[in-house]
Each structure stands twice: as C-alpha cells, then as structure tokens.
Write a protein that holds these residues in place. Structure first.
Motif, PDB file in Angstrom:
ATOM      1  N   GLU A 118       0.814  -1.220   0.000  1.00  0.00           N
ATOM      2  CA  GLU A 118       0.000   0.000   0.000  1.00  0.00           C
ATOM      3  C   GLU A 118       0.844   1.264   0.000  1.00  0.00           C
ATOM      4  N   GLY A 119       2.012   1.166  -0.634  1.00  0.00           N
ATOM      5  CA  GLY A 119       2.871   2.329  -0.779  1.00  0.00           C
ATOM      6  C   GLY A 119       2.325   3.280  -1.833  1.00  0.00           C
ATOM      7  N   GLN A 120       2.968   4.413  -1.970  1.00  0.00           N
ATOM      8  CA  GLN A 120       2.542   5.440  -2.908  1.00  0.00           C
ATOM      9  C   GLN A 120       3.298   5.328  -4.220  1.00  0.00           C
ATOM     10  N   GLY A 121       2.751   5.949  -5.250  1.00  0.00           N
ATOM     11  CA  GLY A 121       3.442   6.113  -6.522  1.00  0.00           C
ATOM     12  C   GLY A 121       3.619   4.838  -7.315  1.00  0.00           C
ATOM     13  N   ARG A 122       4.528   4.936  -8.300  1.00  0.00           N
ATOM     14  CA  ARG A 122       4.792   3.830  -9.218  1.00  0.00           C
ATOM     15  C   ARG A 122       6.209   3.312  -9.022  1.00  0.00           C
ATOM     16  N   THR A 123       6.348   2.013  -9.226  1.00  0.00           N
ATOM     17  CA  THR A 123       7.647   1.359  -9.145  1.00  0.00           C
ATOM     18  C   THR A 123       7.803   0.444 -10.350  1.00  0.00           C
ATOM     19  N   THR A 124       9.033   0.042 -10.620  1.00  0.00           N
ATOM     20  CA  THR A 124       9.288  -0.991 -11.620  1.00  0.00           C
ATOM     21  C   THR A 124       9.965  -2.144 -10.898  1.00  0.00           C
ATOM     22  N   ALA A 125       9.366  -3.333 -11.007  1.00  0.00           N
ATOM     23  CA  ALA A 125       9.922  -4.540 -10.384  1.00  0.00           C
ATOM     24  C   ALA A 125      10.604  -5.383 -11.458  1.00  0.00           C
ATOM     25  N   TYR A 126      11.676  -6.046 -11.060  1.00  0.00           N
ATOM     26  CA  TYR A 126      12.418  -6.961 -11.924  1.00  0.00           C
ATOM     27  C   TYR A 126      12.497  -8.291 -11.167  1.00  0.00           C
ATOM     28  N   PRO A 127      11.509  -9.174 -11.346  1.00  0.00           N
ATOM     29  CA  PRO A 127      11.432 -10.419 -10.557  1.00  0.00           C
ATOM     30  C   PRO A 127      12.304 -11.535 -11.140  1.00  0.00           C
ATOM     31  N   PHE A 128      13.580 -11.510 -10.799  1.00  0.00           N
ATOM     32  CA  PHE A 128      14.514 -12.508 -11.316  1.00  0.00           C
ATOM     33  C   PHE A 128      14.187 -13.909 -10.805  1.00  0.00           C
ATOM     34  N   PHE A 129      14.305 -14.887 -11.666  1.00  0.00           N
ATOM     35  CA  PHE A 129      14.247 -16.319 -11.358  1.00  0.00           C
ATOM     36  C   PHE A 129      12.919 -16.777 -10.744  1.00  0.00           C
ATOM     37  N   GLU A 130      11.833 -16.092 -11.063  1.00  0.00           N
ATOM     38  CA  GLU A 130      10.522 -16.519 -10.551  1.00  0.00           C
ATOM     39  C   GLU A 130      10.105 -17.880 -11.078  1.00  0.00           C
ATOM     40  N   GLN A 131      10.605 -18.266 -12.245  1.00  0.00           N
ATOM     41  CA  GLN A 131      10.223 -19.542 -12.843  1.00  0.00           C
ATOM     42  C   GLN A 131      11.229 -20.660 -12.563  1.00  0.00           C
ATOM     43  N   ALA A 132      12.183 -20.406 -11.685  1.00  0.00           N
ATOM     44  CA  ALA A 132      13.201 -21.415 -11.385  1.00  0.00           C
ATOM     45  C   ALA A 132      12.595 -22.534 -10.536  1.00  0.00           C
ATOM     46  N   ALA A 133      12.791 -23.759 -10.964  1.00  0.00           N
ATOM     47  CA  ALA A 133      12.270 -24.920 -10.240  1.00  0.00           C
ATOM     48  C   ALA A 133      13.068 -25.145  -8.961  1.00  0.00           C
ATOM     49  N   ASP A 134      12.371 -25.517  -7.892  1.00  0.00           N
ATOM     50  CA  ASP A 134      13.006 -25.878  -6.625  1.00  0.00           C
ATOM     51  C   ASP A 134      13.974 -24.806  -6.126  1.00  0.00           C
ATOM     52  N   PHE A 135      13.559 -23.549  -6.199  1.00  0.00           N
ATOM     53  CA  PHE A 135      14.393 -22.422  -5.789  1.00  0.00           C
ATOM     54  C   PHE A 135      13.543 -21.534  -4.897  1.00  0.00           C
ATOM     55  N   ASP A 136      13.851 -21.497  -3.606  1.00  0.00           N
ATOM     56  CA  ASP A 136      12.970 -20.767  -2.686  1.00  0.00           C
ATOM     57  C   ASP A 136      13.494 -19.392  -2.295  1.00  0.00           C
TER      58      ASP A 136
END
Length: 151
Positions: free
Chosen positions: A52-70
């Motif tokens: 619930e922060g303000q404004g706009r951000t750009t996220a770069y979600p590295f390795f979200e599709q990596a199997a067995d990586f927590d």
C-alpha cells in the motif's frame, strides 16, 4: 566500472544467501530447471508501491520460474515520490540500495539511506521505504519464499 562492481556485489550476496537454502515445492506453473541467465530489461513490470505504498515502481522479478528455488531475488526501482508502505515482516528480508536516496522507517526509527547501504529487516520487524530527490531509488530485495511461486 562502478556499475560492474555493484553487479558483482549483488551476485555475491545472492550466492551467499543461496548456500544452505532449503528446497521449496516447485511452483504450479511451468518451472525452468537448470542454470540460466535473465536480463532485467526482459523482466520489467510496472507496479504500484508495494504494501500500500505510494506512486509507481518498476519490479524486476529474477528467477521466478526457477524450479526448486525458494529464494526471491528482485530489483525494484522506486520512481519519484514512490514508497514501499510500512508493514510488519513475516520473514527475514534484505534491501540493498544500488542508487538514489530514500528514507527508511525501521521499527519506528527514521534515517536516510543511499548507495551501498544494506538493510536487514527481521521477522516481526516493521519497516517502510520512501524515495527522496530526483533520482529513482533502486534496491535489490532478497528473502526466502514463504510459499511456492504463482504464475
């Protein structure tokens, strides 16, 4: 040259955190196995300020599709006036400031942060972060995934 040093430091941080990380259940989406490289420009996602922060951000979600990586390893740019809203952590989390300036609220104390600052917020801690000045506040966020990734 300076950018390369930051990149190396961020990579070393990620490798150190990966050591001994417990295996998580594979995500429900098509996981990507093996080692691979991702490029920030291919991952950029425009989002509102998290928690619930303000404004706009750009996220770069590295390795979200990596199997067995927590491990979550994400870069986030907080654009002018953007913030990550104050919230209580349900896990340990690290913010590392790559560029820009920000105001950190950590357990009711406020201070300015900038390039080279590493922020450890522990489970149960309350924190928020607001971009200051003209330049985007760019951070790397690292934490262990609480639940499997979703597509």
């Amino acid at each position: 040259m300076r950018k390369q040093r930051w990149s190396r430091l961020v990579c070393l941080l990620a490798l150190a955190l990966c050591a001994g990380v417990a295996q998580a259940a594979a995500p429900a989406c098509a996981p990507r196995s093996g080692s691979y490289v991702e490029q920030a420009r291919d991952l950029a996602v425009d989002q509102p300020g998290p928690h619930e922060g303000q404004g706009r951000t750009t996220a770069y979600p590295f390795f979200e599709q990596a199997a067995d990586f927590d491990l979550v390893f994400r870069q986030r740019a907080l654009h002018r006036g953007a913030s990550i809203g104050e919230h209580r952590n349900d896990k340990d989390e690290i913010y590392y400031v790559l560029s820009g300036r920000g105001e950190l609220m950590l357990d009711e104390a406020r201070r300015e942060v900038g390039p080279g600052d590493a922020i450890l917020t522990r489970k149960g801690s309350t924190h928020g972060l607001k971009q200051l000045g003209e330049q985007d506040l760019v951070i790397v966020v690292v934490y262990r995934r609480v639940q499997p990734a979703e597509c």
